[in-house]
Design a protein around this motif. Structure first.
Motif, mmCIF file in Angstrom:
data_model
loop_
_atom_site.group_PDB
_atom_site.id
_atom_site.type_symbol
_atom_site.label_atom_id
_atom_site.label_comp_id
_atom_site.label_asym_id
_atom_site.label_seq_id
_atom_site.Cartn_x
_atom_site.Cartn_y
_atom_site.Cartn_z
ATOM 1 N N LYS A 85 29.775 13.443 13.845
ATOM 2 C CA LYS A 85 30.267 14.800 13.618
ATOM 3 C C LYS A 85 31.135 15.276 14.784
ATOM 4 N N PRO A 86 32.061 16.209 14.513
ATOM 5 C CA PRO A 86 32.856 16.788 15.603
ATOM 6 C C PRO A 86 32.001 17.732 16.443
ATOM 7 N N ILE A 87 32.067 17.571 17.755
ATOM 8 C CA ILE A 87 31.250 18.363 18.677
ATOM 9 C C ILE A 87 32.160 18.993 19.721
ATOM 10 N N VAL A 88 32.046 20.308 19.872
ATOM 11 C CA VAL A 88 32.855 21.012 20.869
ATOM 12 C C VAL A 88 31.977 22.048 21.570
ATOM 13 N N PRO A 108 34.721 29.624 10.937
ATOM 14 C CA PRO A 108 33.528 28.935 10.408
ATOM 15 C C PRO A 108 33.406 27.495 10.890
ATOM 16 N N ILE A 109 34.521 26.768 10.902
ATOM 17 C CA ILE A 109 34.439 25.364 11.318
ATOM 18 C C ILE A 109 34.209 25.258 12.824
ATOM 19 N N LEU A 110 34.791 26.183 13.591
ATOM 20 C CA LEU A 110 34.556 26.195 15.037
ATOM 21 C C LEU A 110 33.096 26.506 15.342
ATOM 22 N N SER A 111 32.518 27.402 14.562
ATOM 23 C CA SER A 111 31.092 27.726 14.732
ATOM 24 C C SER A 111 30.227 26.500 14.462
ATOM 25 N N GLN A 112 30.618 25.689 13.463
ATOM 26 C CA GLN A 112 29.877 24.470 13.153
ATOM 27 C C GLN A 112 29.988 23.459 14.295
ATOM 28 N N TYR A 113 31.182 23.337 14.857
ATOM 29 C CA TYR A 113 31.378 22.434 16.001
ATOM 30 C C TYR A 113 30.482 22.850 17.170
ATOM 31 N N ASP A 114 30.398 24.167 17.390
ATOM 32 C CA ASP A 114 29.584 24.679 18.497
ATOM 33 C C ASP A 114 28.098 24.505 18.217
ATOM 34 N N LEU A 119 22.938 21.582 19.293
ATOM 35 C CA LEU A 119 21.947 20.576 18.909
ATOM 36 C C LEU A 119 22.007 19.374 19.847
ATOM 37 N N LEU A 120 23.208 18.965 20.222
ATOM 38 C CA LEU A 120 23.363 17.849 21.162
ATOM 39 C C LEU A 120 22.704 18.171 22.490
ATOM 40 N N ALA A 121 22.999 19.336 23.049
ATOM 41 C CA ALA A 121 22.457 19.722 24.349
ATOM 42 C C ALA A 121 20.930 19.788 24.314
ATOM 43 N N ARG A 122 20.388 20.376 23.250
ATOM 44 C CA ARG A 122 18.934 20.486 23.125
ATOM 45 C C ARG A 122 18.283 19.111 22.992
#
Length: 200
Positions: A85-88, A108-114, A119-122
């Motif tokens: 998935k794209p992660i930003v 909306p898509i930027l919110s999904q990336y964030d 989730l990655l950080a956690r």
């Protein structure tokens, strides 16, 4: 000559009322300014997202284990799924700023990336912590260090890594953690830096 108590009360009331009116006027101006800015941001056209700093998970260099621990397996699976998935990392950037930069339709898509980044950080913190609990200190450092590379603002990531570096006597690495923490765009920055300095 003393003011009568009634006159003194009236003067205090007038000063208080003047202060409150000024304060409310200032708040109203700020709110109006924000609403105007948000309205302007909502009219910005959709722009390409190729200038975003996408995070790539270095799957080949992270310490994946098989059949050791259920929690470990779960965290590893989450990381592998996120790899598709794209992660930003958009921490500290307001929605208004995002709309101004990339267009309201992209929010909306930027919110999904964030959310993917959150989730990655956690998960990196959970994974690193579990490796540490199981006695895999070198591997825990690998995982937690990747979290730092992503500029996570998870306090636990910095603190556990600082503890592991302190055990190794690696003061330079703790200084590096402080330098990274000082560049964070979130309100967590000062607290993390303060806590890290206790490990020097």
């Amino acid at each position: 000559m003393r003011f009568p108590s009634t006159l003194a009360c009236i003067l205090v009331f007038v000063f208080w009322l003047t202060y409150e009116l000024r304060k409310n006027s200032s708040s109203a101006k700020k709110e109006k300014s924000f609403l105007e800015l948000d309205a302007e941001a909502n009219s910005v056209r959709k722009k390409p997202l190729d200038t975003l700093h996408y995070i790539t998970i270095p799957i080949e260099s992270l310490p994946f284990f098989s059949g050791i621990d259920e929690k470990l397996t779960s965290y590893q699976e989450t990381i592998q799924n996120l790899n598709k998935k794209p992660i930003v990392n958009l921490s500290g950037i307001t929605n208004v700023d995002l709309k101004m930069e990339y267009g309201a339709a992209n929010l909306p898509i930027l919110s999904q990336y964030d959310q993917n980044f959150t989730l990655l950080a956690r998960t990196l913190l959970q994974w690193g912590t579990r490796l540490h609990e199981l006695g895999y200190q070198k591997e825990a450092i690998q995982v937690l260090s990747f979290g730092i590379d992503c500029q996570t603002d998870a306090r636990g990531n910095y603190i556990l890594l600082a503890q592991l570096y302190q055990q190794q006597g690696n003061t330079d690495a703790i200084y590096h953690l402080i330098q990274v923490a000082e560049t964070l765009r979130t309100s967590q920055k000062d607290g993390i830096c303060r806590d890290l300095k206790t490990y020097l």
